[in-house]
Design an enzyme around this catalytic site. Sequence first.
Site, PDB file in Angstrom:
ATOM      1  N   GLU A  49       0.815  -1.325  -0.171  1.00  0.00           N
ATOM      2  CA  GLU A  49      -0.181   0.080  -0.129  1.00  0.00           C
ATOM      3  C   GLU A  49       0.781   1.309  -0.001  1.00  0.00           C
ATOM      4  O   GLU A  49       0.267   2.224  -0.453  1.00  0.00           O
ATOM      5  CB  GLU A  49      -0.978   0.143   1.132  1.00  0.00           C
ATOM      6  CG  GLU A  49      -2.049  -0.999   1.038  1.00  0.00           C
ATOM      7  CD  GLU A  49      -1.552  -2.367   1.927  1.00  0.00           C
ATOM      8  OE1 GLU A  49      -2.593  -3.107   1.951  1.00  0.00           O
ATOM      9  OE2 GLU A  49      -0.652  -2.808   2.066  1.00  0.00           O
ATOM     10  N   PHE A 111     -11.131  -6.670  14.759  1.00  0.00           N
ATOM     11  CA  PHE A 111     -10.082  -7.158  13.681  1.00  0.00           C
ATOM     12  C   PHE A 111      -9.800  -6.204  12.777  1.00  0.00           C
ATOM     13  O   PHE A 111     -10.764  -5.481  11.846  1.00  0.00           O
ATOM     14  CB  PHE A 111     -10.736  -8.241  13.044  1.00  0.00           C
ATOM     15  CG  PHE A 111      -9.657  -8.951  12.066  1.00  0.00           C
ATOM     16  CD1 PHE A 111      -8.222  -9.413  12.441  1.00  0.00           C
ATOM     17  CD2 PHE A 111      -9.868  -9.203  10.576  1.00  0.00           C
ATOM     18  CE1 PHE A 111      -7.392  -9.911  11.615  1.00  0.00           C
ATOM     19  CE2 PHE A 111      -9.031  -9.433   9.709  1.00  0.00           C
ATOM     20  CZ  PHE A 111      -7.516  -9.798  10.200  1.00  0.00           C
ATOM     21  N   GLN A 112      -8.551  -5.778  12.442  1.00  0.00           N
ATOM     22  CA  GLN A 112      -8.212  -4.810  11.608  1.00  0.00           C
ATOM     23  C   GLN A 112      -8.656  -3.451  11.622  1.00  0.00           C
ATOM     24  O   GLN A 112      -8.995  -2.843  10.972  1.00  0.00           O
ATOM     25  CB  GLN A 112      -8.332  -5.302  10.100  1.00  0.00           C
ATOM     26  CG  GLN A 112      -7.332  -6.587   9.786  1.00  0.00           C
ATOM     27  CD  GLN A 112      -7.213  -6.825   8.245  1.00  0.00           C
ATOM     28  OE1 GLN A 112      -8.342  -6.549   7.347  1.00  0.00           O
ATOM     29  NE2 GLN A 112      -6.276  -7.390   7.877  1.00  0.00           N
ATOM     30  N   LYS A 161     -17.156  -0.337   6.595  1.00  0.00           N
ATOM     31  CA  LYS A 161     -17.775  -1.612   5.729  1.00  0.00           C
ATOM     32  C   LYS A 161     -19.380  -1.205   5.476  1.00  0.00           C
ATOM     33  O   LYS A 161     -20.055  -1.612   4.246  1.00  0.00           O
ATOM     34  CB  LYS A 161     -17.412  -2.539   6.138  1.00  0.00           C
ATOM     35  CG  LYS A 161     -17.656  -3.685   4.957  1.00  0.00           C
ATOM     36  CD  LYS A 161     -16.789  -4.961   5.474  1.00  0.00           C
ATOM     37  CE  LYS A 161     -17.318  -6.083   4.238  1.00  0.00           C
ATOM     38  NZ  LYS A 161     -16.542  -7.344   4.509  1.00  0.00           N
ATOM     39  N   MET A 478      24.913   9.017   1.692  1.00  0.00           N
ATOM     40  CA  MET A 478      24.713  10.409   2.319  1.00  0.00           C
ATOM     41  C   MET A 478      24.979  10.207   3.769  1.00  0.00           C
ATOM     42  O   MET A 478      25.558  11.047   4.608  1.00  0.00           O
ATOM     43  CB  MET A 478      23.420  11.123   2.146  1.00  0.00           C
ATOM     44  CG  MET A 478      23.380  12.461   2.581  1.00  0.00           C
ATOM     45  SD  MET A 478      24.458  13.596   1.894  1.00  0.00           S
ATOM     46  CE  MET A 478      23.352  14.031   0.248  1.00  0.00           C
TER      47      MET A 478
END
Length: 570
Positions: A49, A111-112, A161, A478
């Site tokens: 993602e 959940f999630q 949802k 760097m």
Amino acid sequence: MLSGAEMLVQSLTDEGVEYIFGYPGGAVLHIYDALFQQDNIEHILVRHEQAAGHMADAYSRTTGNTGVVLATSGPGATNTVTAIATAFMDSVPMVVISGQVPSSLIGEDAFQETDMVGVSRPIVKHSFQVRHASEIPLIVKKAFYIAQSGRPGPVVIDVPKDMTAPSEKYAYQYPKDVFVRSYQPSVKGHSGQIKRAVETLLAAKRPVVYAGGGVIWSKAHEELRDIAHRLNLPVTNTLMGLGTFPGSDRQFLGMLGMHGTYEANMTMHHADVILAVGARFDDRVTNNVKKFCPNATIIHIDIDPASISKTIFAHIPIVGDVKSVLSDMLSIIGEDKELEQHALLDWWSQINEWRKRHGLRYDTDTKNGIKPQNVVQTLCKITEGNAIITSDVGQHQMFAALYYTYNEPRQWLNSGGLGTMGVGLPYAMAAKLVRPERDVVCITGEGSIQMNIQELSTCLQYDLPVKILNLNNAQLGMVKQWQDMLYEGRHAHSYMNSLPDFVKLAESYGHVGIKITDPEKMEEQLAEAMAMKDKLVFIDVYVDRNEHVYPMQVAGQTMRDMWLSKGERT
């Protein structure tokens, strides 16, 4: 009558969205099902993602339109946070649609479940959470308006949802216009301040234009060039502003700041008038703010009032859209007014002396390997300066900024404010997706490229034949440079001692890999790689491990205090 998921997809269609960059999961499956049943928007399936966010960001930087991200709840949404922060720091418009657990479970540690609105609050312009499916069209319209207008930036839409359930249908109408009472950005600059700015500029003896990324977002590069050419002004760019003024123009001084050119930094320090256009005086430009350009009258044009006098006091502040303000300035200047040329000739004479002093010179001895500066210059020669260049963050980023010539806006895509490693490949992918006729090259390092290297799979799926130019010095370049200069050469965890064979890795993903180690053959091999127009080519160039980026400002000092090479200081 549409479901919430169908409303969301139709709203994006009505907003003119071409692509959604995303990754499916449980909380957004209703949305994905609605996407599957339409043909107007193409979904690009990434492998992480974060890459979806970076691709949406780069889509915006390349086209000027607003990129869209779709991620599921919890870890899917939080994986976009780095990309959101990257867009926020660089003022990039983006709409991030995050799935959420059903409304009845919010706050239950389901959940999630993650509070995406709360997590993202410091790094967005605004955020919404859908409370009723019928609100979706208005929320989408507001989100795009806020993301695109004023100082652009990312907006999050959090969608539980149950708000997308296919069984619940509502009347759909997408708003033609939107009004947000508490958000009314100024576009037109104050006429009195604009007139005062022109008078100050015309009276200047040592003027300079300091232009940033705001010029690109305002589509004001032609007005900027017109003013500079009409008044014979020297121009310098920020890292984000490269391309707003042609890099090949005699009036261009190069980039300014921490690793800016000697002539740009010296010109800024000694200027009596600075016209700052769409730039925010960040710390990588100013060095010590208490010692910044002590004799300059500063004219600052920016659409964001919070950016003006935030770090450096503006004697003549102008809040407004850059294109509008510069157009008004041009109207006042007209065709007849010009700077006092005798003083300006002296100023240009001094600037040209500074150019001779350094001019981005570097040691060309190749006994320790190929010089990274030469690789970038050779790429510029082969592509005739016409490629779209993306980079990650580090030494290779500065070499790409300094040694490639950018003659147009949106040709250089880079994470400036946040300094995000891992953006280079997703940036290149999005640029190639929307500009398939252009050469697109990601200039990267072996540390940065491994942060999103899984996207080589996405490149294969969507046929994105970008070129990856890996300046391989087997270390975090760097970091090591700072350790050489500030930590007596104690290289704490800056070496990469277990690198993959990048050629074989690229080939395992179905692409082409080329390894370059011989300085004498470098140009020929690089040209060979660039000639493979329909192939992704991973070009692994082994460069001098001891090379530093110069100039480099001396920390805590003025803009004129720089290291010009190892052991050589102004």
